[in-house]
Design an enzyme around this catalytic site. Structure first.
Site, PDB file in Angstrom:
ATOM      1  N   GLU A  65       3.106   5.918   8.968  1.00 11.66           N
ATOM      2  CA  GLU A  65       2.070   6.559   8.156  1.00 11.66           C
ATOM      3  C   GLU A  65       2.011   8.039   8.510  1.00 11.66           C
ATOM      4  O   GLU A  65       2.565   8.476   9.506  1.00 11.66           O
ATOM      5  CB  GLU A  65       0.705   5.904   8.436  1.00 11.66           C
ATOM      6  CG  GLU A  65       0.650   4.420   8.136  1.00 11.66           C
ATOM      7  CD  GLU A  65       0.955   4.094   6.692  1.00 11.66           C
ATOM      8  OE1 GLU A  65       0.653   4.912   5.812  1.00 11.66           O
ATOM      9  OE2 GLU A  65       1.545   3.025   6.441  1.00 11.66           O
ATOM     10  N   GLY A  66       1.265   8.792   7.700  1.00 15.15           N
ATOM     11  CA  GLY A  66       0.953  10.165   8.068  1.00 15.15           C
ATOM     12  C   GLY A  66       1.765  11.229   7.360  1.00 15.15           C
ATOM     13  O   GLY A  66       1.571  12.412   7.588  1.00 15.15           O
TER      14      GLY A  66
ATOM     15  N   LYS B 266       5.240  -0.811   5.488  1.00 13.25           N
ATOM     16  CA  LYS B 266       6.130  -0.708   4.329  1.00 13.25           C
ATOM     17  C   LYS B 266       6.857  -2.030   4.077  1.00 13.25           C
ATOM     18  O   LYS B 266       7.143  -2.391   2.935  1.00 13.25           O
ATOM     19  CB  LYS B 266       7.159   0.408   4.545  1.00 13.25           C
ATOM     20  CG  LYS B 266       6.554   1.789   4.810  1.00 13.25           C
ATOM     21  CD  LYS B 266       5.793   2.323   3.618  1.00 13.25           C
ATOM     22  CE  LYS B 266       5.262   3.732   3.859  1.00 13.25           C
ATOM     23  NZ  LYS B 266       4.147   3.777   4.810  1.00 13.25           N
TER      24      LYS B 266
ATOM     25  N   LYS C 100      12.286   4.548   3.287  1.00 15.26           N
ATOM     26  CA  LYS C 100      10.988   4.633   3.965  1.00 15.26           C
ATOM     27  C   LYS C 100      10.984   3.862   5.276  1.00 15.26           C
ATOM     28  O   LYS C 100      11.247   2.653   5.282  1.00 15.26           O
ATOM     29  CB  LYS C 100       9.892   4.042   3.058  1.00 15.26           C
ATOM     30  CG  LYS C 100       9.661   4.807   1.773  1.00 15.26           C
ATOM     31  CD  LYS C 100       8.493   4.184   1.017  1.00 15.26           C
ATOM     32  CE  LYS C 100       7.845   5.215   0.109  1.00 15.26           C
ATOM     33  NZ  LYS C 100       6.509   4.801  -0.313  1.00 15.26           N
TER      34      LYS C 100
ATOM     35  N   ARG D 161      -3.712  14.952  -4.585  1.00 14.40           N
ATOM     36  CA  ARG D 161      -2.975  15.932  -3.779  1.00 14.40           C
ATOM     37  C   ARG D 161      -1.772  16.406  -4.586  1.00 14.40           C
ATOM     38  O   ARG D 161      -1.136  15.606  -5.279  1.00 14.40           O
ATOM     39  CB  ARG D 161      -2.497  15.309  -2.465  1.00 14.40           C
ATOM     40  CG  ARG D 161      -3.633  15.000  -1.497  1.00 14.40           C
ATOM     41  CD  ARG D 161      -3.192  14.060  -0.412  1.00 14.40           C
ATOM     42  NE  ARG D 161      -2.745  12.801  -0.976  1.00 14.40           N
ATOM     43  CZ  ARG D 161      -2.078  11.869  -0.311  1.00 14.40           C
ATOM     44  NH1 ARG D 161      -1.769  12.060   0.947  1.00 14.40           N
ATOM     45  NH2 ARG D 161      -1.706  10.752  -0.898  1.00 14.40           N
TER      46      ARG D 161
ATOM     47  N   ASN E 296      -2.516   2.891   2.342  1.00 15.60           N
ATOM     48  CA  ASN E 296      -2.831   3.310   3.720  1.00 15.60           C
ATOM     49  C   ASN E 296      -4.013   2.486   4.209  1.00 15.60           C
ATOM     50  O   ASN E 296      -5.095   2.560   3.632  1.00 15.60           O
ATOM     51  CB  ASN E 296      -3.230   4.793   3.745  1.00 15.60           C
ATOM     52  CG  ASN E 296      -2.176   5.684   3.130  1.00 15.60           C
ATOM     53  OD1 ASN E 296      -1.225   6.071   3.779  1.00 15.60           O
ATOM     54  ND2 ASN E 296      -2.332   5.995   1.845  1.00 15.60           N
TER      55      ASN E 296
ATOM     56  N   GLU F  14       2.259   3.761  -1.879  1.00 17.47           N
ATOM     57  CA  GLU F  14       1.961   3.020  -0.651  1.00 17.47           C
ATOM     58  C   GLU F  14       0.468   2.735  -0.610  1.00 17.47           C
ATOM     59  O   GLU F  14      -0.306   3.277  -1.391  1.00 17.47           O
ATOM     60  CB  GLU F  14       2.364   3.832   0.585  1.00 17.47           C
ATOM     61  CG  GLU F  14       1.583   5.131   0.748  1.00 17.47           C
ATOM     62  CD  GLU F  14       2.017   5.954   1.957  1.00 17.47           C
ATOM     63  OE1 GLU F  14       2.861   5.482   2.726  1.00 17.47           O
ATOM     64  OE2 GLU F  14       1.486   7.066   2.109  1.00 17.47           O
TER      65      GLU F  14
ATOM     66  N   ARG G 204      -6.622   3.417   1.242  1.00 17.52           N
ATOM     67  CA  ARG G 204      -6.388   4.321   0.116  1.00 17.52           C
ATOM     68  C   ARG G 204      -5.051   3.958  -0.495  1.00 17.52           C
ATOM     69  O   ARG G 204      -4.027   3.977   0.188  1.00 17.52           O
ATOM     70  CB  ARG G 204      -6.389   5.784   0.571  1.00 17.52           C
ATOM     71  CG  ARG G 204      -6.515   6.791  -0.597  1.00 17.52           C
ATOM     72  CD  ARG G 204      -6.331   8.219  -0.136  1.00 17.52           C
ATOM     73  NE  ARG G 204      -4.951   8.454   0.272  1.00 17.52           N
ATOM     74  CZ  ARG G 204      -4.591   9.089   1.384  1.00 17.52           C
ATOM     75  NH1 ARG G 204      -5.494   9.587   2.214  1.00 17.52           N
ATOM     76  NH2 ARG G 204      -3.317   9.243   1.680  1.00 17.52           N
TER      77      ARG G 204
ATOM     78  N   SER H 121      -7.244   9.741   5.096  1.00 16.68           N
ATOM     79  CA  SER H 121      -8.058  10.954   5.276  1.00 16.68           C
ATOM     80  C   SER H 121      -8.381  11.656   3.960  1.00 16.68           C
ATOM     81  O   SER H 121      -7.949  11.250   2.891  1.00 16.68           O
ATOM     82  CB  SER H 121      -7.344  11.915   6.224  1.00 16.68           C
ATOM     83  OG  SER H 121      -6.091  12.270   5.694  1.00 16.68           O
TER      84      SER H 121
END
Length: 474
Positions: free
Chosen positions: A368-369, A305, A364, A450, A146, A144, A125, A151
C-alpha cells in the site's frame, strides 16, 4: 470529458489571478501539510498540492461508485471473518512475500489464542479510474481497495470550498452547483465514535497510531477534532510508544501509560520498512488486545492485491456473498482484468503475454501507499528476471486502464504555474462497524479525487505525485 475548461486553461492572465486566489484560499481553509524540510514542525507549513480547476467526472460513474461502496464494505468484512479463504488465497504469496507472511503469522496466532475483540471497525477507500473505451464511453474500473490508513479524508473535506471560490473568480458561478458537499472526516469520525461507544467505557481513549514523520498531520487532525467535538479523548502514539508503554490486563484490555484504549486507528503499519522486531512485537500486542483495531489484521490481509485478484475469479464472489446476488453484480461490474502469476501453466502463459506486450498491463506487489506498481519496460525487466522463480507469486497482473486525459494546472509550493495533461482517480470512503455478527453501521462516507500529470505512471498525494482535486460532475 476533456473539454470542461478549454476556455479557461488558455487564458494566462485569468489563470495567474485564479491561482493566487486559490493558494490563499487553501491556506485559509486548512488544506495544509508540514514541509519536507521541517516535517516535525507545525509552525512552518504550506498548502497541500491541489488542482487549480475541479476535474470533470461522469455523474453516472460517480453515482455507481457510491452505490457499490456498502457492498464493498460488506465484502471486506466477510473476507476478514473467513479464515479458510484467507489461508487458501494467500498460501502462495506468504511463501515468497515476507511482509505478508509476518502479518499472516500474527493473524493465525491471535486466532489460535481466541479473539478478545468483539467490536470491529472498518474504514476503507475503494479507488477507481475511468477507462475510456474505443467508442469514447467511459467505464468505472476499480484500481484497489485500501483497508488500512486510507488518507486524505480530512483535507479533501476542505478542498471543494477552494474550487468553488476559483470558479467564481473565473466567472463560472453557475458551475459551482456541480461540486457536491463532501465531508469524509465527519463520516470516518462517526465510525470511530460508534466503535468507541460499543466498546463500552466512557474513560477509554481513541489511539491514533501514527508515523515517526507526520507531514500529513492536518489530515488526521480533521478526524481527530471531530472526535474531540464528541467529547472522545484522542491520544497519538507510535509503534515505539506501544512497545515501551503498552500493556494488557487479565481481560486483555489495552493500556497505554495507564490509560485504557478503546479504539486503535492505524495511520501507520502498511509498509514493511516501518517494522523492526520491536514494532512487530508492538503489533502483536495490539492484535491480542480487546481494543477495536481499525483495521484488525484480518481486515488488512483482506486488502492485499492477491485477495483482489482472487475476487475477480468466476464464482468467488458468489461463494463469499451467497445471499447477496445484487451486491455481487454491482461489485463485479467495477472489476478490471486481474491475473494470477502463481506457478503453473496458466501463470506461465500470463507472464509470457505480459513480457511480450508490457504496455497492456500493470504489475502490482502486495503493498500500500502508492509508488509501488511497475509499468512498461520496467515491468518487462522485472518479469523477465522472476518469470521462472516462485518470487513472481508475490505479484499480480492487472489490465492497464486508459483514461481520457484533460488539461489542468497542478498547484505545488515553489513550482512553476504550467498546464499539464492530467488523469484522475476517484476514491470512495466506506465505514462499517460490526458487533459480534451484527453489522450495526455500513455506509459510504465521502469521496476523494486525486489527479496527476500523465507522465507519472504511479503514486498518490503522500508519494508526491498526485494532487488533491474535486469532482466536477458532468
Amino acid at each position: 470529458m476533456a473539454a470542461a475548461w478549454q476556455d479557461v486553461v488558455r487564458d494566462a492572465a485569468a489563470v495567474r489571478e485564479a491561482a493566487a486566489v486559490a493558494v490563499d484560499a487553501a491556506l485559509l481553509a486548512g488544506v495544509l501539510m508540514r514541509t519536507g524540510e521541517q516535517p516535525h514542525a507545525s509552525d512552518v507549513v504550506n498548502y497541500a498540492p491541489f488542482t487549480l480547476l475541479p476535474s470533470a467526472v461522469p455523474r453516472a460513474l460517480f453515482e455507481q461508485a457510491y452505490a457499490v461502496q456498502q457492498d464493498f464494505n460488506l465484502l471486506v468484512d466477510t473476507i476478514s471473518q473467513n479464515k479458510e479463504f484467507l489461508e487458501q488465497t494467500l498460501a502462495s504469496t506468504i511463501k515468497v512475500d515476507d511482509f505478508t507472511a509476518r502479518l499472516f503469522r500474527i493473524y493465525m496466532q491471535v486466532l489460535e489464542e481466541g479473539l478478545a475483540q468483539t467490536v470491529f471497525l472498518g474504514i476503507n477507500r475503494s479507488d477507481y479510474m475511468f477507462d475510456c473505451g474505443l467508442d469514447g464511453t467511459a467505464a468505472l474500473r476499480q484500481i484497489e481497495i485500501n483497508t488500512i490508513a486510507a488518507s486524505f479524508g480530512g483535507l479533501t473535506s476542505r478542498t471543494a470550498d477552494v474550487h468553488r471560490l476559483v470558479l467564481k473568480v473565473l466567472g463560472k458561478t453557475e458551475e459551482t452547483s456541480h461540486l457536491l458537499p463532501n465531508n469524509p472526516a465527519k463520516g470516518l469520525a462517526l465510525g470511530i465514535a460508534k466503535a468507541w461507544e460499543l466498546y463500552g467505557s466512557q474513560r477509554a481513549v481513541v489511539m491514533f497510531l501514527v508515523e515517526d514523520v507526520q507531514r500529513n498531520i492536518f489530515d488526521q487532525r480533521c478526524v481527530e477534532n471531530e472526535l474531540w467535538n464528541r467529547n472522545i479523548r484522542v491520544v497519538r502514539k507510535r509503534f515505539r510508544d506501544v512497545f515501551e508503554q503498552g500493556s494488557l490486563d487479565a481481560s486483555r484490555r489495552l493500556y497505554m501509560d495507564g490509560q485504557e484504549v478503546a479504539v486503535v486507528y492505524y495511520r501507520e503499519g502498511y509498509v514493511p520498512q516501518v517494522y523492526d522486531q520491536q514494532n512487530w512485537e508492538a503489533r502483536l500486542l495490539l492484535e491480542r488486545s480487546r481494543a477495536v483495531k481499525c483495521p484488525d489484521i484480518a481486515t488488512q490481509l483482506a486488502g492485499t492485491k492477491k485477495v483482489q485478484q482472487e475476487l475477480s475469479q468466476p464464482g468467488t464472489l458468489e461463494k463469499l456473498l451467497p445471499s447477496h446476488p445484487e451486491a455481487v453484480a454491482r461489485i463485479r461490474a467495477t472489476f478490471a482484468g486481474l491475473y494470477s502469476l502463481d506457478e503453473g501453466e496458466e501463470g506461465d502463459r500470463i507472464a509470457a503475454t505480459a513480457i511480450a506486450d508490457p504496455d497492456r498491463f500493470v504489475l502490482k506487489p502486495q503493498r500500500e501507499g502508492g509508488g509501488n506498481n511497475l509499468y512498461g519496460e520496467e515491468l518487462r525487466e522485472v518479469l523477465e528476471k522472476i518469470k521462472d522463480s516462485p518470487e513472481r507469486t508475490s505479484y499480480i497482473l492487472m489490465d492497464k486502464i486508459k483514461p481520457q486525459p484533460a488539461l489542468n494546472y497542478l498547484l505545488r509550493a515553489h513550482s512553476p504555474l504550467q498546464v499539464s495533461e492530467c488523469i484522475s482517480e476517484l476514491g470512495i470512503f466506506g465505514v462499517y462497524v460490526r458487533q459480534g455478527q451484527e453489522l450495526v453501521l455500513n455506509q459510504a462516507a465521502g469521496h476523494l479525487l486525486r489527479t496527476k500529470a500523465i507522465e507519472h505512471a504511479d503514486g498518490g498525494v503522500a508519494a508526491g505525485v498526485a494532487v488533491l482535486d474535486t469532482p466536477y460532475l458532468v
